[in-house]
Motif scaffolding. Structure first.
Motif, PDB file in Angstrom:
ATOM      1  N   ALA A 177      -7.600   7.097  -3.042  1.00 11.64           N
ATOM      2  CA  ALA A 177      -6.163   6.588  -3.934  1.00 11.64           C
ATOM      3  C   ALA A 177      -6.755   5.873  -3.866  1.00 11.64           C
ATOM      4  O   ALA A 177      -7.957   4.598  -3.956  1.00 11.64           O
ATOM      5  CB  ALA A 177      -5.727   7.508  -2.417  1.00 11.64           C
ATOM      6  N   ARG A 178      -5.181   4.978  -4.745  1.00 10.14           N
ATOM      7  CA  ARG A 178      -4.937   3.100  -4.962  1.00 10.14           C
ATOM      8  C   ARG A 178      -3.718   3.028  -3.968  1.00 10.14           C
ATOM      9  O   ARG A 178      -2.980   3.283  -4.334  1.00 10.14           O
ATOM     10  CB  ARG A 178      -4.497   3.326  -6.858  1.00 10.14           C
ATOM     11  CG  ARG A 178      -6.250   3.943  -7.018  1.00 10.14           C
ATOM     12  CD  ARG A 178      -5.227   3.056  -8.398  1.00 10.14           C
ATOM     13  NE  ARG A 178      -7.448   3.419  -9.406  1.00 10.14           N
ATOM     14  CZ  ARG A 178      -7.738   2.681  -9.818  1.00 10.14           C
ATOM     15  NH1 ARG A 178      -8.003   1.435  -9.207  1.00 10.14           N
ATOM     16  NH2 ARG A 178      -9.346   2.738 -10.274  1.00 10.14           N
ATOM     17  N   ALA A 179      -4.547   2.506  -3.873  1.00  9.07           N
ATOM     18  CA  ALA A 179      -2.783   1.255  -2.836  1.00  9.07           C
ATOM     19  C   ALA A 179      -1.884   0.421  -3.837  1.00  9.07           C
ATOM     20  O   ALA A 179      -2.193   0.096  -5.674  1.00  9.07           O
ATOM     21  CB  ALA A 179      -2.987   0.110  -1.873  1.00  9.07           C
ATOM     22  N   GLU A 180      -0.959  -0.028  -3.648  1.00  4.89           N
ATOM     23  CA  GLU A 180       0.116  -0.390  -4.727  1.00  4.89           C
ATOM     24  C   GLU A 180      -0.766  -2.357  -4.698  1.00  4.89           C
ATOM     25  O   GLU A 180      -1.842  -2.325  -4.170  1.00  4.89           O
ATOM     26  CB  GLU A 180       1.081  -1.319  -3.896  1.00  4.89           C
ATOM     27  CG  GLU A 180       2.227  -0.259  -3.229  1.00  4.89           C
ATOM     28  CD  GLU A 180       3.561  -0.561  -2.303  1.00  4.89           C
ATOM     29  OE1 GLU A 180       4.485  -0.326  -2.002  1.00  4.89           O
ATOM     30  OE2 GLU A 180       3.520  -2.044  -2.489  1.00  4.89           O
ATOM     31  N   GLY A 181      -0.996  -2.336  -6.209  1.00  2.00           N
ATOM     32  CA  GLY A 181      -1.819  -3.804  -6.661  1.00  2.00           C
ATOM     33  C   GLY A 181      -3.034  -2.989  -7.423  1.00  2.00           C
ATOM     34  O   GLY A 181      -3.965  -3.276  -8.226  1.00  2.00           O
ATOM     35  N   GLY A 182      -3.240  -1.796  -7.526  1.00  4.49           N
ATOM     36  CA  GLY A 182      -4.715  -1.388  -7.780  1.00  4.49           C
ATOM     37  C   GLY A 182      -6.046  -1.516  -6.870  1.00  4.49           C
ATOM     38  O   GLY A 182      -6.740  -0.726  -7.547  1.00  4.49           O
ATOM     39  N   ALA A 183      -5.626  -2.163  -5.663  1.00  2.10           N
ATOM     40  CA  ALA A 183      -6.653  -1.653  -4.445  1.00  2.10           C
ATOM     41  C   ALA A 183      -7.793  -0.484  -4.550  1.00  2.10           C
ATOM     42  O   ALA A 183      -6.557   0.241  -4.028  1.00  2.10           O
ATOM     43  CB  ALA A 183      -6.935  -2.965  -4.120  1.00  2.10           C
ATOM     44  N   GLU A 184      -8.297   0.146  -4.967  1.00  2.01           N
ATOM     45  CA  GLU A 184      -9.016   1.655  -4.221  1.00  2.01           C
ATOM     46  C   GLU A 184      -9.182   1.693  -2.687  1.00  2.01           C
ATOM     47  O   GLU A 184      -9.307   0.838  -2.504  1.00  2.01           O
ATOM     48  CB  GLU A 184     -10.366   1.992  -5.367  1.00  2.01           C
ATOM     49  CG  GLU A 184     -10.205   2.599  -6.197  1.00  2.01           C
ATOM     50  CD  GLU A 184     -10.642   2.782  -7.363  1.00  2.01           C
ATOM     51  OE1 GLU A 184     -11.169   3.962  -8.158  1.00  2.01           O
ATOM     52  OE2 GLU A 184     -12.266   2.473  -7.604  1.00  2.01           O
ATOM     53  N   THR A 185      -8.417   2.925  -2.459  1.00  2.00           N
ATOM     54  CA  THR A 185      -8.599   2.932  -1.030  1.00  2.00           C
ATOM     55  C   THR A 185      -9.068   4.153  -0.600  1.00  2.00           C
ATOM     56  O   THR A 185      -9.714   5.525  -1.639  1.00  2.00           O
ATOM     57  CB  THR A 185      -7.416   2.907  -0.572  1.00  2.00           C
ATOM     58  OG1 THR A 185      -6.496   4.391  -1.265  1.00  2.00           O
ATOM     59  CG2 THR A 185      -6.517   1.787  -0.688  1.00  2.00           C
ATOM     60  N   CYS A 186      -9.482   4.844   0.695  1.00  2.00           N
ATOM     61  CA  CYS A 186     -10.236   6.077   1.495  1.00  2.00           C
ATOM     62  C   CYS A 186      -9.573   5.939   2.904  1.00  2.00           C
ATOM     63  O   CYS A 186      -8.818   4.722   3.147  1.00  2.00           O
ATOM     64  CB  CYS A 186     -11.793   6.038   1.435  1.00  2.00           C
ATOM     65  SG  CYS A 186     -12.049   4.875   2.046  1.00  2.00           S
TER      66      CYS A 186
END
Length: 360
Positions: free
Chosen positions: A121-130
């Motif tokens: 997924a993507r967090a606010e600000g564009g950083a990718e997450t899991c």
């Protein structure tokens, strides 16, 4: 989310999966295709599309979707989205950290996500997450790759572990003869939870271990019997009997919460295990959780309407809760099951008590 969109259902889906998803997409006003096209609005990868990994076809589709800014889903996650349950909601851990810890690359993560083994997924600000549990899956994938398994074999093995392995803390590791195994804190098993555990007792087999537990229980050494039953339960994670026996010992020792957990463990392996559900109700009642005990007995009677002891105990619970109408009906139901004379006499007294307190 699918109206006026073309959804690419790519690869081999689980039995009936393609048909179910296609029907939902069409019902939602969308259309489907078997591959990415210029008109595609999303890529959905079949849960059994392993054969498309090693040849590069799936990797190409995932790269094309990424370059075009199209969402890519696994079969399960897309089905969840259609049910308004977004699996990406819990993905808040940094993906970069997980990749660094595992040694996998971004492309590897995309492949794992395409089979719903991890969630991107993507967090606010564009950083990718899991998800927070995904680094463990990534490390397992890295271990299997290092052992010589191909990427397609890796997703197949990890998928089998997810679908077939019992719930608990484990990771997938390479095993002999090209297979994979589950590594637990206390040993190894096959993907089905059978076999490979090096037990800490001098017994040649699980049968020997179970026999030792039974003998310890007969001899009154309850603590040793409980430990051995617990080992049996860990060694064969499909067997409901060992955790049930463990629960019985803990119930007898007054450890009601631990007993309840053991009975739930047994029921997770066999939901129709009547004795485990009956004893779970006893443990819950002893722990002061009468409403939960009532719910378990009611569930048991849905499966086994002729369980006389469950009818009687539920009647007593309703009586204690001052549900006189419900208690009377249950005691009458109990009498219809032709119980022993002394228990029938108790039921008759209870019925008389309820009738005396109920309004005429």
């Amino acid at each position: 989310m699918v109206r006026d969109r073309v959804i690419a259902l790519y690869g081999r889906f689980s039995p009936g999966g393609r048909e179910r998803l296609q029907g939902q997409v069409l019902a939602g006003g969308g259309t489907v295709a078997r591959d990415l096209t210029r008109r595609s609005g999303a890529l959905v990868v079949g849960a059994q599309a392993w054969a498309l990994v090693d040849g590069g076809a799936l990797v190409e589709r995932l790269a094309a979707a990424r370059e075009r800014g199209l969402p890519a889903y696994g079969e399960r996650s897309f089905a969840a989205l259609l049910a308004d349950d977004d699996p990406r909601a819990g993905a808040t851990a940094p993906l970069a950290t997980a990749l660094a810890q595992s040694g996998l690359g971004r492309e590897d993560a995309e492949v794992l996500a395409a089979f719903d083994l991890i969630t991107l997924a993507r967090a606010e600000g564009g950083a990718e997450t899991c998800r927070f549990g995904d680094p463990k899956v990534m490390r397992a994938a890295a271990d299997l790759l290092a052992a010589g398994r191909t990427p397609g074999e890796v997703v197949r093995l990890l998928g089998e572990a997810r679908d077939k392995a019992p719930v608990g803390r484990h990771r997938v590791v390479p095993a002999h003869a090209g297979a994979a195994a589950l590594q637990w804190d206390d040993g190894r098993t096959t993907l089905e939870g059978q076999g490979l555990l090096p037990l800490d007792e001098d017994h040649a087999s699980l049968d020997d271990l179970f026999e030792a537990a039974t003998l310890a229980e007969v001899e009154g050494d309850d603590d040793r019997a409980a430990r051995l039953y617990d080992l049996c339960a860990r060694a064969d994670r499909t067997d409901p009997i060992a955790p049930y026996n463990f629960g019985n010992i803990r119930l007898g020792q007054g450890a009601h919460d631990e007993a309840a957990m053991a009975y739930r463990r047994a029921l997770a392996r066999d939901a129709r295990f009547a004795e485990a559900r009956y004893n779970l109700a006893q443990a819950l009642e002893a722990a002061g959780r009468a409403e939960a005990a009532d719910a378990e007995l009611s569930r048991l009677l849905e499966l086994d309407p002729g369980h006389a002891d469950a009818v009687f105990n539920l009647a007593q619970l309703r009586l204690k809760a001052d549900d006189l109408t419900g208690a009377r009906a249950l005691f009458e139901r109990y009498l219809a099951l032709d119980p022993p004379d002394d228990w029938a006499a108790t039921a008759h007294k209870a019925i008389a008590y309820c009738q005396a307190r109920l309004p005429a």
